[in-house]
Design a protein around this motif. Structure first.
Motif, short mmCIF file in Angstrom:
data_model
loop_
_atom_site.label_atom_id
_atom_site.label_comp_id
_atom_site.label_asym_id
_atom_site.label_seq_id
_atom_site.Cartn_x
_atom_site.Cartn_y
_atom_site.Cartn_z
N PRO A 103 0.82 -1.21 0.00
CA PRO A 103 0.00 0.00 0.00
C PRO A 103 0.86 1.26 0.00
CG PRO A 103 0.04 -0.97 2.18
CD PRO A 103 0.77 -1.92 1.27
N LEU A 104 0.35 2.31 -0.63
CA LEU A 104 1.05 3.59 -0.64
C LEU A 104 1.04 4.22 0.74
CD1 LEU A 104 2.39 6.02 -1.98
CD2 LEU A 104 0.14 6.75 -2.75
N PHE A 105 -0.11 4.20 1.38
CA PHE A 105 -0.25 4.82 2.68
C PHE A 105 -0.48 3.77 3.75
CE2 PHE A 105 -2.02 7.81 -0.45
CZ PHE A 105 -1.19 8.89 -0.25
N LYS A 106 0.20 3.92 4.84
CA LYS A 106 -0.04 3.06 6.00
C LYS A 106 -0.56 3.97 7.09
CE LYS A 106 3.67 -0.14 4.92
NZ LYS A 106 4.95 -0.69 5.36
N PHE A 107 -1.83 3.85 7.36
CA PHE A 107 -2.44 4.74 8.34
C PHE A 107 -3.07 3.93 9.45
CE2 PHE A 107 -6.25 6.64 10.06
CZ PHE A 107 -5.74 7.81 10.60
N SER A 108 -2.86 4.35 10.66
CA SER A 108 -3.58 3.78 11.79
C SER A 108 -3.61 4.82 12.91
CB SER A 108 -2.92 2.49 12.27
OG SER A 108 -1.61 2.76 12.73
N LEU A 109 -4.74 4.85 13.56
CA LEU A 109 -4.86 5.74 14.70
C LEU A 109 -4.06 5.19 15.87
CD1 LEU A 109 -8.69 6.53 14.79
CD2 LEU A 109 -6.86 8.16 14.36
N PRO A 110 -3.47 6.05 16.64
CA PRO A 110 -2.84 5.56 17.87
C PRO A 110 -3.89 4.87 18.74
CG PRO A 110 -2.19 7.83 17.43
CD PRO A 110 -3.28 7.48 16.45
N SER A 111 -3.53 3.80 19.39
CA SER A 111 -4.48 3.02 20.18
C SER A 111 -5.14 3.82 21.30
CB SER A 111 -3.80 1.79 20.77
OG SER A 111 -2.73 2.18 21.60
N THR A 112 -4.53 4.91 21.70
CA THR A 112 -5.11 5.75 22.75
C THR A 112 -6.29 6.56 22.25
OG1 THR A 112 -3.51 7.48 22.27
CG2 THR A 112 -2.95 5.93 24.04
N LEU A 113 -6.45 6.67 20.94
CA LEU A 113 -7.56 7.42 20.37
C LEU A 113 -8.66 6.46 19.95
CD1 LEU A 113 -5.54 9.97 18.24
CD2 LEU A 113 -6.67 10.38 20.43
N ASP A 115 -12.13 7.00 20.88
CA ASP A 115 -13.46 7.58 21.03
C ASP A 115 -14.13 7.66 19.64
OD1 ASP A 115 -13.11 10.69 20.08
OD2 ASP A 115 -11.28 9.87 20.99
N ASP A 116 -15.42 7.90 19.63
CA ASP A 116 -16.18 7.93 18.38
C ASP A 116 -15.67 8.97 17.40
OD1 ASP A 116 -17.81 5.89 19.23
OD2 ASP A 116 -19.45 7.21 19.89
N LYS A 117 -15.36 10.16 17.88
CA LYS A 117 -14.87 11.24 17.00
C LYS A 117 -13.56 10.83 16.34
CE LYS A 117 -14.71 15.62 15.57
NZ LYS A 117 -15.63 16.24 14.70
N SER A 118 -12.63 10.29 17.10
CA SER A 118 -11.34 9.86 16.55
C SER A 118 -11.52 8.75 15.52
CB SER A 118 -10.41 9.39 17.67
OG SER A 118 -10.07 10.45 18.51
#
Length: 149
Positions: A103-113, A115-118
């Protein structure tokens, strides 16, 4: 307002320079053979003329060969040539031979985020990045090697 680092270090764009090197190798080979300069192009010639280290050229040629984009000939006067015409090989073919579904982009939210908004923001970011990659691949699929020279 959400304030966090979207990408972790090293996870921005993940395509390697090998793709641009491979594209240079394929175009150079196509041009030299189309011009009648040679029937086969040697790895040494590619390394010297395109200014890519020979070990890198050899690795790229192995990938292009494995994907069926080039053929090789051993011995004096040997080297590589394209397995089909430059008008029949797309830039995406070269891309696929080198990047092999990375994949071109590897994206993941930090596990601490969590909540629904994140999660919502993360899904939106993932969607945009995924669409950008699809659009890029579509462009590569519609461009042949012969379109480049």
């Amino acid at each position: 307002m959400i304030n966090y680092e979207i990408f972790e270090r090293g996870d921005k764009m993940s395509y390697s320079t090998a793709f641009s090197h491979a594209l240079s190798i394929v175009v150079y080979t196509a041009v030299k053979i189309d011009e009648g300069v040679t029937e086969y192009v040697s790895a040494r010639q590619l390394s010297e003329q395109i200014n890519i280290p020979n070990p890198t050229v050899v690795k790229i040629l192995q990938s292009l060969n494995r994907f069926g984009l080039i053929t090789t000939k051993e011995g004096a006067g040997g080297g590589i040539r394209l397995s089909k015409g430059a008008k029949d090989i797309t830039v995406y073919d070269v891309f696929s031979a080198i990047e092999v579904d990375r994949p071109l982009f590897k994206f993941s939210l930090p596990s601490t985020l969590n909540d629904d908004k994140s999660r919502h923001v993360g899904q939106n970011i993932q969607h945009v990045l995924s669409q950008a990659e699809k659009d890029m691949k579509k462009t590569l699929q519609s461009t042949t090697i012969s379109d480049l020279y």
